[in-house]
Design a protein around this motif. Structure first.
Motif, short mmCIF file in Angstrom:
data_model
loop_
_atom_site.label_atom_id
_atom_site.label_comp_id
_atom_site.label_asym_id
_atom_site.label_seq_id
_atom_site.Cartn_x
_atom_site.Cartn_y
_atom_site.Cartn_z
N THR A 85 -48.25 14.25 13.99
CA THR A 85 -49.20 14.13 15.10
C THR A 85 -48.69 14.82 16.36
OG1 THR A 85 -48.25 12.04 15.92
CG2 THR A 85 -50.02 11.89 14.26
N GLY A 86 -47.37 14.98 16.45
CA GLY A 86 -46.78 15.53 17.67
C GLY A 86 -46.72 14.52 18.80
N ILE A 87 -46.99 13.26 18.49
CA ILE A 87 -47.05 12.21 19.51
C ILE A 87 -46.05 11.10 19.14
CG2 ILE A 87 -48.53 10.52 20.68
CD1 ILE A 87 -50.92 12.24 19.80
N HIS A 88 -45.26 10.67 20.12
CA HIS A 88 -44.32 9.56 19.90
C HIS A 88 -45.10 8.32 19.46
CE1 HIS A 88 -41.39 6.39 20.73
NE2 HIS A 88 -40.45 7.34 20.79
N PRO A 89 -44.57 7.54 18.51
CA PRO A 89 -45.30 6.35 18.02
C PRO A 89 -45.77 5.41 19.12
CG PRO A 89 -43.45 6.81 16.59
CD PRO A 89 -43.33 7.78 17.73
N LEU A 137 -38.42 5.94 8.67
CA LEU A 137 -38.74 7.28 8.18
C LEU A 137 -40.24 7.54 8.28
CD1 LEU A 137 -37.60 9.86 6.86
CD2 LEU A 137 -38.04 8.80 4.64
N GLY A 138 -41.05 6.53 7.93
CA GLY A 138 -42.50 6.66 8.03
C GLY A 138 -42.94 6.89 9.48
N ARG A 139 -42.36 6.12 10.41
CA ARG A 139 -42.68 6.30 11.83
C ARG A 139 -42.26 7.69 12.31
NH1 ARG A 139 -43.98 2.12 15.43
NH2 ARG A 139 -45.29 0.63 14.30
N THR A 140 -41.15 8.18 11.80
CA THR A 140 -40.68 9.52 12.15
C THR A 140 -41.71 10.56 11.75
OG1 THR A 140 -38.33 8.94 12.03
CG2 THR A 140 -38.89 11.26 11.68
N PHE A 141 -42.28 10.40 10.55
CA PHE A 141 -43.26 11.37 10.09
C PHE A 141 -44.61 11.22 10.80
CE2 PHE A 141 -40.19 12.55 7.03
CZ PHE A 141 -40.51 13.87 6.72
N VAL A 142 -44.92 10.02 11.26
CA VAL A 142 -46.11 9.86 12.12
C VAL A 142 -45.94 10.73 13.36
CG1 VAL A 142 -47.31 8.25 13.64
CG2 VAL A 142 -46.76 7.57 11.30
N HIS A 143 -44.74 10.70 13.93
CA HIS A 143 -44.45 11.53 15.11
C HIS A 143 -44.56 13.02 14.77
CE1 HIS A 143 -41.56 12.16 18.78
NE2 HIS A 143 -42.63 12.92 18.85
N LEU A 144 -43.99 13.42 13.64
CA LEU A 144 -43.95 14.84 13.28
C LEU A 144 -45.33 15.40 12.94
CD1 LEU A 144 -40.73 14.84 11.06
CD2 LEU A 144 -40.95 15.79 13.36
N ARG A 160 -46.39 20.68 18.79
CA ARG A 160 -47.43 20.97 17.79
C ARG A 160 -47.09 20.25 16.49
NH1 ARG A 160 -47.19 25.64 15.91
NH2 ARG A 160 -45.47 26.53 17.11
N PRO A 161 -48.03 19.58 15.88
CA PRO A 161 -47.76 18.86 14.62
C PRO A 161 -47.33 19.81 13.51
CG PRO A 161 -49.86 18.17 15.59
CD PRO A 161 -49.41 19.38 16.35
N ILE A 162 -46.54 19.30 12.59
CA ILE A 162 -46.13 20.11 11.44
C ILE A 162 -47.25 20.09 10.40
CG2 ILE A 162 -43.69 19.60 11.85
CD1 ILE A 162 -43.75 17.69 9.46
N SER A 163 -47.21 21.06 9.49
CA SER A 163 -48.25 21.17 8.45
C SER A 163 -48.01 20.14 7.35
CB SER A 163 -48.22 22.57 7.84
OG SER A 163 -47.02 22.77 7.09
#
Length: 254
Positions: A239-243, A230-237, A135-138
């Protein structure tokens, strides 16, 4: 219970009142102070991670011993670099390195390289995200975490270092909500020598698929490369989806 860390020991369990392993005869009180209490992570031939007690600490504080068993030049160089980096950084978002030493087991020619460091309680963000069903983070949590990690990266970069391996599995979430950046094994210092090696194409390529930028894949990482990861990491967090999977989903909708 004391564990023997001799890779060839047939029975590693020992009582706490011994100085040497009752099976192989190797030292149990490492460097005269550290006693290994339990295995935390089995990394096979690369070396294990243990929980240790330090007899000099009052009150007793549990620490972590990380070992490197491969003993090839590149692996040892990376391990020693991590020990050097963690010993000079002092920040709540970075594990504190305490001591690097070589352990010489009985009947083994090559030493085992050891690093004792602060034990970080909690889960890495890859595990954490999986356990919550991806589940994506807020947005609020994302801002809090981004502030924490940007502050940590600022400290790393102030020391003229590049982490080079930022991704969810290398970020620990502690029970108090503090994030800790771990695994500095492929970190590099920025120096004149580093720049010369970059120009000569002599920098070892280190890439985490989906997180590392193109310049890092070609051996030209800079401090800005850490912020890309770090930006790609937060895209994952968020969206809940691996880049990588996110890119595939985007292509399928074109």
């Amino acid at each position: 219970m004391s564990l023997c860390i001799n890779p060839n020991c047939q029975n590693t369990d020992n009582p706490d009142n011994l100085l040497r392993c009752q099976t192989c005869g190797s030292e149990l009180l490492l460097e005269g102070r550290y006693r290994v209490t339990r295995l935390l992570s089995d990394k096979g031939g690369y070396g294990d991670i243990y929980e240790v007690r330090d007899r000099s600490d009052i009150p007793k504080v549990l620490k972590v011993l990380k070992e490197e068993k491969k003993n090839d030049v590149k692996a040892v160089e990376q391990f020693q670099r991590e020990a050097e980096v963690l010993s000079k950084l002092n920040h709540p978002g970075i594990p504190q390195g305490e001591e690097y030493f070589k352990f010489f087991p009985i009947n083994i020619q090559q030493p085992v390289h050891c690093l004792v460091m602060e034990k970080i309680e909690g889960e890495n963000l890859h595990e954490w995200l999986q356990k919550r069903g991806n589940r994506p983070i807020s947005e609020k949590l994302a801002v809090d975490w981004l502030n924490q990690l940007a502050n940590t990266l600022h400290e790393v970069h102030q020391q003229q270092l590049i982490h080079r391996d930022i991704k969810p599995s290398n970020i620990m979430l502690q029970p108090n909500g503090q994030l800790v950046l771990i695994d500095f094994g492929i970190a590099r210092g920025i120096s004149k020598t580093y720049e010369q090696k970059k120009l000569a194409g002599q920098i070892t390529r280190a890439v985490s698929d989906g997180y590392s930028p193109l310049e890092q894949a070609t051996g030209n990482a800079t401090q800005q490369s850490d912020f890309f990861a770090l930006g790609r990491t937060f895209v994952h967090l968020i969206t809940g989806i691996h880049p990588f999977d996110l890119c595939d989903q985007y292509r399928n909708h074109i």
